[in-house]
Structure formats: structure tokens, C-alpha cells
Write an enzyme that holds these catalytic residues in place. Sequence first.
Site, PDB file in Angstrom:
ATOM      1  N   TRP A 187       0.856  -1.184   0.000  1.00 20.22           N
ATOM      2  CA  TRP A 187       0.000   0.000   0.000  1.00 20.22           C
ATOM      3  C   TRP A 187       0.902   1.248   0.000  1.00 20.22           C
ATOM      4  O   TRP A 187       1.922   1.297   0.693  1.00 20.22           O
ATOM      5  CB  TRP A 187      -0.899  -0.004   1.248  1.00 20.22           C
ATOM      6  CG  TRP A 187      -1.690   1.256   1.350  1.00 20.22           C
ATOM      7  CD1 TRP A 187      -2.845   1.544   0.681  1.00 20.22           C
ATOM      8  CD2 TRP A 187      -1.365   2.405   2.130  1.00 20.22           C
ATOM      9  NE1 TRP A 187      -3.249   2.817   0.998  1.00 20.22           N
ATOM     10  CE2 TRP A 187      -2.360   3.368   1.886  1.00 20.22           C
ATOM     11  CE3 TRP A 187      -0.322   2.720   2.994  1.00 20.22           C
ATOM     12  CZ2 TRP A 187      -2.355   4.622   2.491  1.00 20.22           C
ATOM     13  CZ3 TRP A 187      -0.307   3.966   3.601  1.00 20.22           C
ATOM     14  CH2 TRP A 187      -1.335   4.904   3.349  1.00 20.22           C
ATOM     15  N   LYS A 462     -16.099   6.647  -8.561  1.00 23.99           N
ATOM     16  CA  LYS A 462     -14.821   6.048  -8.159  1.00 23.99           C
ATOM     17  C   LYS A 462     -15.197   4.811  -7.354  1.00 23.99           C
ATOM     18  O   LYS A 462     -15.767   4.928  -6.266  1.00 23.99           O
ATOM     19  CB  LYS A 462     -14.017   7.040  -7.317  1.00 23.99           C
ATOM     20  CG  LYS A 462     -12.725   6.466  -6.758  1.00 23.99           C
ATOM     21  CD  LYS A 462     -11.948   7.539  -6.009  1.00 23.99           C
ATOM     22  CE  LYS A 462     -10.799   6.964  -5.223  1.00 23.99           C
ATOM     23  NZ  LYS A 462     -10.153   7.997  -4.391  1.00 23.99           N
ATOM     24  N   ASP A 464     -14.266   1.874  -5.189  1.00 21.23           N
ATOM     25  CA  ASP A 464     -13.159   1.510  -4.314  1.00 21.23           C
ATOM     26  C   ASP A 464     -13.359   0.091  -3.770  1.00 21.23           C
ATOM     27  O   ASP A 464     -14.469  -0.472  -3.831  1.00 21.23           O
ATOM     28  CB  ASP A 464     -13.108   2.532  -3.157  1.00 21.23           C
ATOM     29  CG  ASP A 464     -11.722   2.695  -2.555  1.00 21.23           C
ATOM     30  OD1 ASP A 464     -10.849   1.853  -2.814  1.00 21.23           O
ATOM     31  OD2 ASP A 464     -11.530   3.673  -1.802  1.00 21.23           O
ATOM     32  N   MET A 465     -12.324  -0.495  -3.197  1.00 25.19           N
ATOM     33  CA  MET A 465     -12.376  -1.845  -2.619  1.00 25.19           C
ATOM     34  C   MET A 465     -11.235  -1.911  -1.621  1.00 25.19           C
ATOM     35  O   MET A 465     -10.080  -2.024  -2.009  1.00 25.19           O
ATOM     36  CB  MET A 465     -12.172  -2.854  -3.752  1.00 25.19           C
ATOM     37  CG  MET A 465     -12.639  -4.256  -3.544  1.00 25.19           C
ATOM     38  SD  MET A 465     -11.845  -5.151  -2.216  1.00 25.19           S
ATOM     39  CE  MET A 465     -12.578  -6.747  -2.429  1.00 25.19           C
ATOM     40  N   ASP A 533      -2.356   5.439  -3.184  1.00 29.81           N
ATOM     41  CA  ASP A 533      -2.747   6.505  -2.259  1.00 29.81           C
ATOM     42  C   ASP A 533      -1.571   7.422  -1.946  1.00 29.81           C
ATOM     43  O   ASP A 533      -1.739   8.422  -1.254  1.00 29.81           O
ATOM     44  CB  ASP A 533      -3.267   5.897  -0.947  1.00 29.81           C
ATOM     45  CG  ASP A 533      -4.726   5.493  -1.068  1.00 29.81           C
ATOM     46  OD1 ASP A 533      -5.377   5.901  -2.037  1.00 29.81           O
ATOM     47  OD2 ASP A 533      -5.207   4.771  -0.186  1.00 29.81           O
TER      48      ASP A 533
HETATM   49  C1  DGJ Z   1      -8.915   4.446  -0.405  1.00 27.72           C
HETATM   50  C2  DGJ Z   1      -8.657   5.219  -1.649  1.00 27.72           C
HETATM   51  O1  DGJ Z   1      -7.514   4.774  -2.287  1.00 27.72           O
HETATM   52  C3  DGJ Z   1      -8.588   6.699  -1.317  1.00 27.72           C
HETATM   53  O2  DGJ Z   1      -8.292   7.434  -2.474  1.00 27.72           O
HETATM   54  C4  DGJ Z   1      -9.897   7.128  -0.726  1.00 27.72           C
HETATM   55  O3  DGJ Z   1     -10.917   7.003  -1.683  1.00 27.72           O
HETATM   56  C5  DGJ Z   1     -10.214   6.288   0.496  1.00 27.72           C
HETATM   57  N1  DGJ Z   1     -10.154   4.879   0.203  1.00 27.72           N
HETATM   58  C6  DGJ Z   1     -11.573   6.628   1.033  1.00 27.72           C
HETATM   59  O4  DGJ Z   1     -11.958   5.816   2.062  1.00 27.72           O
END
Ligand code: DGJ
Length: 729
Positions: A187, A462, A464-465, A533
Amino acid sequence: MPVTPLDEHCWAIDTPASTYVIRVEVDPATGEAAPAQKYWGPRLSTEAARQVAAAREPRRHVTSFSTPSEAEELLPVDGGTRWGTPSLQVSFGHARSVELRFAGASEHDEGGGAQRLDLALADAHHPFEVVLSIRAREDTDVIERWTTVRHPPDQAGEPITVTRLDSANWFVPDQAGYRYSGVFGAWAEEFQLQREPLPVGELVFTSRQGITSHQANPWIMIDAGAAGEEHGEVWGVALAWSGSWRLTTTHRPEGGVSVSAGFGHEGVRWTLEPGQELTGPPALGLYSAAGFGAASRAWHEYARRHVLPTPGEERPVLYNSWEATAFAVTESGQLELAKTAASLGVELFVIDDGWFGARDDDTTSLGDWWPHRERFPAGLRGMLDGIRELGMRVGLWVEPEMVSPDSDLYRAHPDWILHLEHRRRDQKRNQLVLNFARRDIRDWALDWLDRLVTELDLDYFKWDMNRPFTQAGWPEQGAAQDRVWIEHTRGVYDVLDRLRERHPGLRIESCSGGGGRVDLGILRRTDEVWPSDNTDAKDRQQIQHGFSQLYPASTMSAWVTDSPNVTTGRAMPLRYRFHVAMAGVLGIGGDLPEWSPQELAEAAELIAQYKSVRRVIQHGAQFRLAGTPGQERSAVQYVLDDLVVALVYNPLGNAKRGPRRLRLAGLDPEALYEVVLGGDAGEGVRGRLAHGSRWYGSALMAAGIRPAAWEPIGADYRSDLVVLKRVSH
Ligand code: DGJ
């Protein structure tokens, strides 16, 4: 057409610059059939391919203790005299072992210059069929392969259980040495390129997480050890799949290298009842004669032509609220951000996490997909209309596969998650995974996603997961519950496909805590991906470098955020941060009310510059020109039609060693190019890239130029955007 039969057991498969020759070898003593690769390399004439196919080389050092030629098989099975990693492993009742007979081949013209060859095989005893499919196209050197296994209808027998179904095994022709390239990470540190000698043994890249993963990405490239960006033969294999996967590269002690790639999870059991079949995702092979750069450009072009849903579009400049507001999404806060974003030239405003349920932090509300009751006095729709009135499109963050234990959804449906009887329900980030293998749960998700798009008039999600699978069971399915490892991913694809079908104008970004779900499977149904991120521009350069090995810039979302960076604490000039983010799909993610008037003015100018060249960056041929990105002087270049865009970086203020001249690539040597943006103002120093100066393509490529940002002494983090236009032919 790409597929040419050479005889009834042998085919040449041609792409524009490569040939792949295969033969179904039948052992005269046992009748066992083993489709094998006879050649994979530069394009051959049909006659030459016939010679290659006919050559009966002595089998590789067969001894009583090994059969090295199994590495050359298109799908080495668990059975017979093979001891390598099987690409196909099946049990009939309690006994493992597959023995195949050749059952015939068929060629299928699929239109648009694509042709498919199916090789059918059947087990010598059990009602079990295998079809190897190979597709080649006239406009790409990427060859697509996949495998289907089937229990024919009306034929009972022992229960058939598949425990490994790789889509393809690819043999890398013999080399004096071997080196592999791949990307690994974690990450906030995804896509770290690793290029190392290939050790003897089995090298496994894998995800057991139910997602593609941050730790590894499903591709490998192999060269003889000396290929560079623009020279040398490279063989690549990639898997188009977004769940758990395994890619096993075997470097046999006797010599010979092969790569077997497929979906699934360690030990997954998939039972085939009469009439049932299982098909793996495409495993893709690419031969490239001109180095890693050419290989990447071929993968990018393949993605544009045959993978991406909207390849011709220019991706808008977006604003995303996550780093600015986190969960504190309020009407006034978002509108303030939106006003500034619009004034900078932002075209799409995306509200990230925190707009729904009672989502004040990450402990609650996933699954309760209605607007936060306290945050939007004018209603969410009212606020979004306010943003639209500023001239921007609007999007929302969603995480459809997830549920918070603290949610109305979980309280009503505790059985909807992946779970195993008598086992804990382990949480990660305070959340659990919904079972998208279940049609009813997918329909629920599609219903609310559809409603949000319709009622709020959304342009963008967007998706997300944020956690891997644990306790991945589906108790109602009893012995068949292992299927969830594959069916969940298929379920995600299904919801994305149906959502897009209902809303052709909707655009979707794939995110998984950053780059946890980036692959050629998800890119078939999403328009861009969030690679990490980590938005620190220096770190990001390395991430982008690794990302670009396989995936095109048009899919790579990249934001300019605040300085010092929220993750690393590193401070960096706005211009450098912009120039790094401009190498993909530019976005803004900073806390704009904190930016000074000078910074806002500079941002507006840089956004305008980006828009003037984004077509070249997003759709052009990409060249990684020099240096280790983020560590030393480096540059990346894009060419489309008459335009050439170079982004030039130098993170080091005092860097006396290393190249000072930048050699461009991919130009017409005879043509003249004029510097139309960037470069030095006024009189150029000799060899310097002065604005308005004209250069022959040959001079730019062979001698190179001296970009100002590369001068040895100066500030840290200097960068430039240079645009040249071909002015003569
Ligand atoms: C993880 C994503 O990668 C971030 O950009 C953001 O959207 C957060 N989740 C939000 O919880």
C-alpha cells in the site's frame, strides 16, 4: 488472416511482427496428445514456419527422472511423466491425473482481423474435455489464450474436481541467460519495477487476496539479460483478471523457461457436473524485438484497441476531495472547493468517501448508500446541481462490495458477507466483504448504483475496494463454496457491465486502497485507475514508471496534492508536482482554500497547458527516455501525429554526474521540429532547447538537447514541460 494451418496437427499464428507456431504432439506409443509450442519470435514466412514446425529436435535431455519438454507444452497437465507445476490439475473421484487425446481443431473468423484457433482434447477415459483457445489479430502482436474445461452433458462418471486451471503456459525460447521484470509493492508503494536475473527454480507471482493486490501485478517480461528500453528481444505474459491469480515462471535446471498463468486461489476446488464448464480469463503473450519501451507501447496500443471501453476519449481534469476533507464532507466545504476548482479549469468534481449514511469515519455505514442526513441542507442533489452550475461534471466515491458491521445493511443481512461456518468474521478497516457471487446481492448493488446515477445525474463513480478476502466462504453452497474466489470477481464484472450498459455516459475509476485492483480485466470495464494513495510526486514517479510498463497513461489517474505531502511529509514545488501528475490523467486533490493566489494562478496556467497537450500524453506513443525516475534526472516523452511532449525532471539540485543531454525518441529523423512550449526563453545557449528554435529529428534523437532542468546546479525539484511540433516533413 492470422491462423495458417501447416498440416492437420500444426499451425502458424501470425501477428504483424511475430509468429507463434504450435503442434499437437501425439505420442505414438501411448496416444497421449500434448499441444506444444514450436516457435515464438520474429515473424516468419509460412514456408519458414513450416520448416520450424517440422524440425524434430531431440527432446531436451530426457532422463528417467525428468521430462524437460513439458515446459514447451501449451498446457502441461498433472499426469503422465510430468513433474513440473501443472497448468491443469483435475481429480476424478479421489484420483488425480489427466491423460488427453486430440479431438480436433477448428478455426473461427471473428471479424475485424481476429481469428481464433480452438484445439479440442478429451480425457482418455473420463468424460472430460479441454479446449485451448488461441486468438490473434492483424493489428497487435499480443496473442490471447484461454482454456475451457467441460464435463459433457449426459455423461455421468466420477465427480470431476478442478483444482488448477491456468489459462496458458508460454515457453520462452532458449536464451544464453534469462532476466525477469515485474512490479511489486505494498500500500502506498505500488508498481515498484524489479529487473533481476531469473533464478533456477519456480518463481511465483501471486495474489491470494481476492483482488489483484498491491504486492504484485499479473504480468512478467523476460529477456536474455541485455535488453534496454529501445533494443533487445522481450517476451511478456499478462493475465486479464482482477481476483486471486498465480503466474508461475519455471526456469528448469536442465534449461528452458516457461510461464503459466491463471486465475484462482491455492487449492480452490471447482466441481464440474455433467453439462458444466469452466473458462479461465485471457492470458496474453507478447513478443517484442525492440526492448522494454517497444513492449510497453505494444501493450498500451493493445489496451487502446482491444481492452478499454472508451479509448478514444480525452479524460477530463478532475478534482477529488479525499486529501482535502477526508470524511468531513459538507455542503459548504465541497462548494468552496468546487468554486476554486472550477476557476482553475477543473472539468469533473468527485466527492470521495463521507457523503453517505452516517459516515463520519471509517467505522460505519458502508452499505447504507443514501445521502448523509446532516451534511447537505439543500440535499445532495441540490449540492451537486450547485457544482454542475459551475460548469463541471460530478462524480461520487462508492465501495459497493463492502459493508460496515455498523450499518443498517449488515443488521438486516448478516448472511450477505463472505463467511465460513464456525469461523470468525475478521474485519479489516472495520469492514466485511459482500458476496458478489450471489445474484441477489449483485442485483441489490446494481439497483442502488443505478438509482444514484439516475436520481443524481452522475457522470462518474470512483469504485473503491478497501480490503482483501478473509474467511471466504459461501456456506449455502456447501461443497461448492470455493467457487466464491472466482465468482465474486465475475460478479464485480457483471455489475460493472450492466451498470455501463444502462448508463453509457457513465465513467468509472477503479480503486482498491490505491492500486490494489489494476489489471487488464478491470480495465475492460473501467476508464481509469487510481494507482496509489501515495501522492508524493517523487515517490509517484517510481510508481508511474512501473505502471507504464504495461498500462497506458490514459488510464493512470494522477493528482496534484498539498505540500508537504500528507503521506510522506515531503515538500516540493507546485510545478514539479504538476509535471509529475501531467504524465497521466491530471487531477487535483489538494486543499485548495489553503493555496496562495500565486499558487492558484500557476495551477490554472499548468492545467491549461495540460489540456493543450493531453491528447498526446493520453493517446500518444510513450517513451521512457532516461534515468531512474524520482532518483535522478529523468524524462518521459509522448508522440502523436506532429506533436511531441516531453516531461523533464531533476529532483537533485546538485547533480554533476549523469547525462546532461536528453535524447528524444520516436521522431522522424528528416523532419524539422520547433519548440512551441517550454524550453528556455530568449536566446538559447548552444545546444539548449530555446523556445522557438528548430531542430532536425535526427539531431534531437542522436545528439540530444540540454534541458534547463537538467543543468547541474540549481534548486531541488526542477522540471519542465517541453512541446515540439513537426514543421516540415
Ligand atoms: C482508499 C482510496 O484509495 C482513497 O483514495 C480514498 O478514496 C479512500 N479509500 C476513502 O476511504
